[in-house]
Design an enzyme around this catalytic site. Structure first.
Site, short mmCIF file in Angstrom:
data_model
loop_
_atom_site.label_atom_id
_atom_site.label_comp_id
_atom_site.label_asym_id
_atom_site.label_seq_id
_atom_site.Cartn_x
_atom_site.Cartn_y
_atom_site.Cartn_z
N ASP A 1 0.83 -1.21 0.00
CA ASP A 1 0.00 0.00 0.00
C ASP A 1 0.87 1.25 0.00
OD1 ASP A 1 -2.14 -1.70 0.43
OD2 ASP A 1 -2.08 -1.42 2.60
N1 URA Z 1 -1.22 -5.98 3.82
C1 URA Z 1 -1.67 -4.72 3.86
O1 URA Z 1 -2.66 -4.45 4.47
N2 URA Z 1 -0.98 -3.79 3.20
C2 URA Z 1 0.15 -4.04 2.51
O2 URA Z 1 0.74 -3.14 1.92
C3 URA Z 1 0.60 -5.37 2.48
C4 URA Z 1 -0.11 -6.32 3.16
#
Ligand code: URA
Length: 243
Positions: free
Chosen positions: A102
């Site tokens: 993310d």
């Molecule tokens: N899980 C999440 O919530 N975000 C990420 O970036 C990776 C795994």
């Protein structure tokens, strides 16, 4: 032998879908002969031309990036935000991130132009483990953590068993640092798993991807993976063990 559209995409001619269109439109020749059959397979010794220009096959490259928070892990962004590719201005190959992190998540992300390798690393059936450190609001008890371990129901299905370990608790701030290891890659999976048990994630970092960690790098820095590391990751995906 590889499918022609894959070879075109690999060489950076166009996306796989667009490469298929080029083939159907008769713009691709193999050894001097126009080929319009999508299933056609070619080998390294075949001469492939697109609109009269001979293809040069890219070497495969593999990088480890310590992704900082605040950039996106796609190769382009419709909103013009900074992407992980902006951190590789010197790389000529058409690299892309293996899986996603993310915008607000930091940590290990691998970048490559090797689609098969990416598939091995990301498909849950190969079970590559990704370890995250989550700072959560609230202090979950053992029972709550056990729910994560067993799997929680998300909109897109139940999560596979995870390994979960409490690292530290800050009673004053009312937060906890928790280590969680998963091998799936559902969208925003870790954040949604903690949401599901009522302890929202405030900060998230991917500590490791298989046997690869950010050790020795600062956020925003990258290095090439060694041949040995790439081999180990493949072996890990294929056998579940480090060779
Ligand atoms: N899980 C999440 O919530 N975000 C990420 O970036 C990776 C795994």
């Amino acid at each position: 032998m590889e499918r022609l559209q894959k070879v075109l995409a690999q060489a950076g001619v166009a996306s796989r879908r667009k490469s298929e269109t080029l083939i159907i439109e008769g713009k691709v020749k193999v050894n001097g002969v126009v080929v319009t059959e999508l299933g056609t397979k070619v080998s390294n010794s075949d001469r492939v031309e697109v609109e009269g220009v001979q293809l040069v096959k890219e070497d495969y490259v593999y990088y480890l990036l310590y992704k900082p928070r605040g950039i996106i892990s796609t190769v382009d962004d419709e909103k013009g935000r900074k992407t992980v590719l902006d951190l590789f201005p010197q790389v000529e190959q058409r690299i892309f991130p293996v899986g996603r992190l993310d915008y607000d998540t930091s940590g290990v992300i691998i970048m490559t132009n090797d689609g098969d390798f990416s598939y091995l690393m990301t498909h849950p059936k190969f079970g590559i483990k990704k370890k995250y450190i989550a700072k959560v609001k609230g202090i979950p008890d053992r029972e709550a953590l056990r729910k994560l371990e067993k799997g929680v129901d998300l909109d897109d299905g139940k999560t596979a068993p995870a390994h979960v370990k409490m690292q530290t608790v800050d009673k004053k701030a009312g937060t906890a640092l928790i280590e969680i290891t998963i091998h799936e890659g559902k969208n925003r999976q870790v954040r949604r798993m903690f949401d599901a048990i009522g302890y929202p994630v405030q900060k998230l970092r991917r500590e490791s991807f298989g046997n690869i960690t950010t050790h020795g790098l600062n956020a925003g820095e990258a290095r090439e993976l060694t041949k040995h590391e790439v081999k180990q990751l493949r072996v890990l995906a294929e056998t579940g063990k480090i060779g």
